[in-house]
Design a protein around this motif. Structure first.
Motif, short mmCIF file in Angstrom:
data_model
loop_
_atom_site.label_atom_id
_atom_site.label_comp_id
_atom_site.label_asym_id
_atom_site.label_seq_id
_atom_site.Cartn_x
_atom_site.Cartn_y
_atom_site.Cartn_z
N SER A 13 0.82 -1.22 0.00
CA SER A 13 0.00 0.00 0.00
C SER A 13 0.85 1.26 0.00
O SER A 13 0.33 2.37 0.09
CB SER A 13 -0.92 0.01 1.22
N GLY A 14 2.17 1.09 -0.04
CA GLY A 14 3.07 2.25 -0.08
C GLY A 14 3.37 2.84 1.29
O GLY A 14 3.89 3.94 1.38
N LEU A 15 3.07 2.11 2.35
CA LEU A 15 3.32 2.60 3.71
C LEU A 15 4.54 1.90 4.30
O LEU A 15 4.71 0.69 4.14
CB LEU A 15 2.11 2.34 4.61
N ARG A 16 5.37 2.68 4.99
CA ARG A 16 6.48 2.09 5.72
C ARG A 16 5.93 1.29 6.89
O ARG A 16 4.95 1.67 7.50
CB ARG A 16 7.41 3.18 6.25
N CYS A 17 6.59 0.21 7.20
CA CYS A 17 6.16 -0.64 8.32
C CYS A 17 6.91 -0.22 9.59
O CYS A 17 7.88 -0.84 9.98
CB CYS A 17 6.40 -2.11 8.01
N THR A 18 6.43 0.87 10.20
CA THR A 18 7.02 1.30 11.47
C THR A 18 6.46 0.43 12.58
O THR A 18 5.38 -0.16 12.43
CB THR A 18 6.68 2.78 11.76
N PRO A 19 7.15 0.34 13.71
CA PRO A 19 6.62 -0.47 14.82
C PRO A 19 5.23 -0.02 15.27
O PRO A 19 4.36 -0.84 15.56
CB PRO A 19 7.65 -0.28 15.93
N GLN A 20 5.01 1.29 15.30
CA GLN A 20 3.72 1.81 15.75
C GLN A 20 2.61 1.50 14.73
O GLN A 20 1.51 1.11 15.11
CB GLN A 20 3.81 3.33 15.97
N ARG A 21 2.90 1.67 13.45
CA ARG A 21 1.90 1.39 12.41
C ARG A 21 1.58 -0.11 12.39
O ARG A 21 0.43 -0.50 12.26
CB ARG A 21 2.40 1.85 11.05
N TYR A 22 2.61 -0.92 12.53
CA TYR A 22 2.40 -2.37 12.57
C TYR A 22 1.51 -2.73 13.76
O TYR A 22 0.59 -3.53 13.62
CB TYR A 22 3.74 -3.10 12.67
N ALA A 23 1.77 -2.11 14.92
CA ALA A 23 0.99 -2.42 16.13
C ALA A 23 -0.48 -2.06 15.95
O ALA A 23 -1.36 -2.82 16.35
CB ALA A 23 1.58 -1.70 17.33
N VAL A 24 -0.75 -0.93 15.33
CA VAL A 24 -2.14 -0.51 15.08
C VAL A 24 -2.81 -1.50 14.14
O VAL A 24 -3.93 -1.97 14.40
CB VAL A 24 -2.19 0.92 14.51
N MET A 25 -2.14 -1.85 13.05
CA MET A 25 -2.72 -2.76 12.07
C MET A 25 -2.93 -4.15 12.68
O MET A 25 -3.98 -4.76 12.48
CB MET A 25 -1.81 -2.83 10.83
N ALA A 26 -1.95 -4.64 13.43
CA ALA A 26 -2.07 -5.96 14.05
C ALA A 26 -3.23 -5.99 15.04
O ALA A 26 -4.00 -6.95 15.08
CB ALA A 26 -0.76 -6.33 14.74
N PHE A 27 -3.38 -4.92 15.82
CA PHE A 27 -4.49 -4.86 16.77
C PHE A 27 -5.83 -4.93 16.04
O PHE A 27 -6.73 -5.68 16.44
CB PHE A 27 -4.42 -3.59 17.62
N LEU A 28 -5.97 -4.16 14.97
CA LEU A 28 -7.23 -4.16 14.22
C LEU A 28 -7.50 -5.50 13.55
O LEU A 28 -8.65 -5.93 13.46
CB LEU A 28 -7.22 -3.04 13.17
N ILE A 40 -7.85 2.01 20.57
CA ILE A 40 -6.68 1.47 19.86
C ILE A 40 -5.42 2.00 20.51
O ILE A 40 -4.47 1.25 20.78
CB ILE A 40 -6.74 1.82 18.36
N PHE A 41 -5.38 3.30 20.78
CA PHE A 41 -4.22 3.91 21.42
C PHE A 41 -3.92 3.24 22.76
O PHE A 41 -2.78 2.88 23.04
CB PHE A 41 -4.46 5.42 21.62
N GLU A 42 -4.95 3.07 23.59
CA GLU A 42 -4.75 2.45 24.90
C GLU A 42 -4.24 1.02 24.77
O GLU A 42 -3.33 0.61 25.50
CB GLU A 42 -6.06 2.48 25.70
N ALA A 43 -4.80 0.24 23.86
CA ALA A 43 -4.39 -1.15 23.68
C ALA A 43 -2.96 -1.25 23.17
O ALA A 43 -2.17 -2.06 23.67
CB ALA A 43 -5.35 -1.86 22.73
N VAL A 44 -2.62 -0.43 22.19
CA VAL A 44 -1.28 -0.46 21.62
C VAL A 44 -0.26 -0.01 22.67
O VAL A 44 0.83 -0.58 22.79
CB VAL A 44 -1.21 0.42 20.35
N ASN A 45 -0.62 0.98 23.47
CA ASN A 45 0.31 1.49 24.50
C ASN A 45 0.51 0.51 25.64
O ASN A 45 1.53 0.57 26.33
CB ASN A 45 -0.17 2.84 25.04
N ARG A 46 -0.44 -0.38 25.88
CA ARG A 46 -0.24 -1.41 26.90
C ARG A 46 0.89 -2.36 26.49
O ARG A 46 1.63 -2.84 27.33
CB ARG A 46 -1.53 -2.20 27.15
N VAL A 47 1.00 -2.59 25.19
CA VAL A 47 2.03 -3.48 24.67
C VAL A 47 3.36 -2.75 24.50
O VAL A 47 4.41 -3.27 24.83
CB VAL A 47 1.58 -4.09 23.32
N ASP A 48 3.30 -1.53 23.96
CA ASP A 48 4.50 -0.74 23.68
C ASP A 48 4.21 0.73 23.95
O ASP A 48 3.64 1.41 23.11
CB ASP A 48 4.94 -0.95 22.24
N PRO A 49 4.59 1.23 25.14
CA PRO A 49 4.23 2.61 25.52
C PRO A 49 4.98 3.72 24.79
O PRO A 49 4.86 4.88 25.15
CB PRO A 49 4.51 2.64 27.02
#
Length: 140
Positions: A13-28, A40-49
């Motif tokens: 999709s032309g997006l870089r796979c940053t750790p934060q973007r990956y975490a959001v996509m994986a959660f969804l 989503i923010f709260e869930a992702v931050n529990r794993v990686d603040p």
């Protein structure tokens, strides 16, 4: 969807796979309950603040623009997000705001020219009413 598939879909999709973007996509991909950006923010931050609220919101915007995530807007309530996997429509409860997936069926596209100079990307139905949990309460 496994980790490599998520990374591949971001790259395709032309997006870089940053750790934060990956975490959001994986959660969804793991949760089909249509979470809000704050959830989503709260869930992702529990794993990686390390991810900020702004980064999470920006990643959601980028994922929506790339067509990997769908934003389900609900009047008067926070928007909800849904990873695009299987095509489906949505049912939104007027009482509790719950968003449920409804089996996909093709919607006839409007006749050519009926939308003026607009260019149609896709058609999606959103059903509104009372969910199975709220309907019995309103009947009494």
């Amino acid at each position: 969807m496994d980790a490599e598939a998520i990374k591949r879909s971001l790259g395709d999709s032309g997006l870089r796979c940053t750790p934060q973007r990956y975490a959001v996509m994986a959660f969804l991909m793991e949760h089909n309950r249509h979470p809000t950006a704050a959830e989503i923010f709260e869930a992702v931050n529990r794993v990686d603040p390390r991810s900020s609220r702004a980064t999470t919101y920006n990643n959601l915007r980028d994922l929506v623009q790339a067509g990997l995530v769908r934003e389900v807007a609900i009047e008067g309530r926070a928007a909800r997000f849904d990873a695009k996997g299987m095509r489906h429509h949505h049912f939104i409860c007027d009482h509790c705001g719950k968003v449920e997936d409804i089996e996909w069926y093709d919607v006839r596209r409007p006749a050519s020219g009926s939308l003026g100079k607009r260019i149609l990307r896709e058609c999606e139905l959103i059903f509104r009413g009372l969910c199975a949990k709220c309907a019995p309460r309103s009947a009494s």
